[in-house]
Design a protein around this motif. Structure first.
Motif, PDB file in Angstrom:
ATOM      1  N   HIS A 275      -4.869   3.257  -0.951  1.00  0.00           N
ATOM      2  CA  HIS A 275      -4.777   2.535  -2.219  1.00  0.00           C
ATOM      3  C   HIS A 275      -4.178   3.437  -3.284  1.00  0.00           C
ATOM      4  CE1 HIS A 275      -6.585  -1.398  -1.769  1.00  0.00           C
ATOM      5  NE2 HIS A 275      -7.593  -0.885  -1.078  1.00  0.00           N
TER       6      HIS A 275
ATOM      7  N   ARG B 219       0.837  -1.195   0.000  1.00  0.00           N
ATOM      8  CA  ARG B 219       0.000   0.000   0.000  1.00  0.00           C
ATOM      9  C   ARG B 219       0.877   1.252   0.000  1.00  0.00           C
ATOM     10  NH1 ARG B 219      -5.420  -0.973   1.263  1.00  0.00           N
ATOM     11  NH2 ARG B 219      -5.838  -3.117   1.942  1.00  0.00           N
TER      12      ARG B 219
ATOM     13  N   SER C  33      -2.459  -4.396  -1.424  1.00  0.00           N
ATOM     14  CA  SER C  33      -3.127  -3.251  -2.023  1.00  0.00           C
ATOM     15  C   SER C  33      -3.922  -3.561  -3.284  1.00  0.00           C
ATOM     16  CB  SER C  33      -2.075  -2.179  -2.344  1.00  0.00           C
ATOM     17  OG  SER C  33      -2.674  -0.975  -2.743  1.00  0.00           O
TER      18      SER C  33
ATOM     19  N   SER D  32      -8.244  -3.167  -5.197  1.00  0.00           N
ATOM     20  CA  SER D  32      -8.981  -2.596  -4.081  1.00  0.00           C
ATOM     21  C   SER D  32     -10.209  -3.445  -3.774  1.00  0.00           C
ATOM     22  CB  SER D  32      -9.422  -1.169  -4.419  1.00  0.00           C
ATOM     23  OG  SER D  32     -10.381  -0.703  -3.487  1.00  0.00           O
TER      24      SER D  32
END
Length: 273
Positions: free
Chosen positions: A204, A137, A151, A154
């Protein structure tokens, strides 16, 4: 004999029309899935290859939105509320679970199965991709939010895409036609909005959100294709998606409505009467 032949021609004509519509729906669903899956694969290749233009886009968006979040605490609190309460995956999955339970109560078995499979498949596929890609992330100075795990893609964006697809395609038959454009607008704004909140909160990258949208769209398209095939094989023609997956849901017992039997010929009556 003339009446029977005419009736058979009419049935054949309706069957051919249904087959054509079914083919169009299958091709449409497959095309949507391909359109979503191909860019997703390309995006994944670019991320794994550390493509510089994409990296600059991700970093630039993260920094600019993070600066805005630090300078406007009230705005940041609103983003947190939307991301962690309104559009949180747990909230959306709970809504879908309640909808599935209601479908079971209505004995809409196939539609309930489609809803559950779409939601569960979306969650499991997203988790699997996260574990395979293992993308870190964003790491920002003085972060305004934190999130666990990897990450890409999403989970918020993917869950919103599949959940609002389920809600729309199930509930549209019960919504007045004049209100349906508003329902579509709410769904689109929600899916786009949840992606924006995740990038703006710094949890993100922009490409993570795009990946979640694309993968969620591919999952929804593939399960919809399977439902259309299932519907046709069980004797019902494919329904226009603008009418929802099961327009008969407005019937009291959509899964139990019997077909109207053909009237038997009366003894001694000519079939050509």
């Amino acid at each position: 004999m003339v009446v029977r032949a005419t009736a058979q021609r009419l049935r054949d004509s309706r069957r051919r029309t249904a087959d054509r519509r079914f083919g169009i729906h299958l091709l449409g669903s497959a095309a949507v899935a391909a359109v979503a899956a191909v860019p997703f694969g390309l995006l994944l290749v670019l991320i794994e290859g550390q493509w510089r233009p994409l990296r600059r886009l991700d970093v630039g968006a993260a920094r600019r939105l993070h600066a805005t979040a630090l300078g406007h605490p009230a705005w940041t609190d609103t983003l947190r509320f939307l991301s962690d309460r309104v559009w949180d995956p747990t909230t959306l999955r709970t809504v879908v679970a309640l909808l599935t339970g209601w479908l079971l109560y209505r004995r809409a078995w196939r539609l309930a199965a489609w809803s559950a499979v779409t939601a569960v498949a979306g969650g499991l596929i997203g988790l699997l991709v996260k574990m395979v890609v293992e993308r870190a992330r964003p790491s920002l100075v003085d972060p305004v939010a934190h999130a666990p795990g990897f990450s890409f893609p999403s989970g918020h964006a993917m869950t919103a895409t599949t959940s609002f697809a389920i809600l729309l395609l199930v509930l549209l038959p019960m919504v007045p036609r004049a209100v349906r454009p508003l329902c579509w607008c709410v769904a689109v704004v929600s899916v786009v909005g949840v992606g924006f909140t995740r990038v703006a909160l710094g949890v993100h990258w922009f490409s993570d959100v795009v990946g979640g949208w694309l993968l969620g769209l591919a999952v929804a398209a593939l399960t919809t294709w399977a439902f259309e095939a299932w519907r046709t094989e069980t004797g019902r023609g494919p329904a226009p998606l603008k009418e929802g997956l099961e327009p008969e849901l407005t019937d009291p017992e959509p899964e139990l409505a019997p077909a109207t039997p053909a009237a038997p010929d009366r003894p001694g009556q000519s079939v050509s009467d």
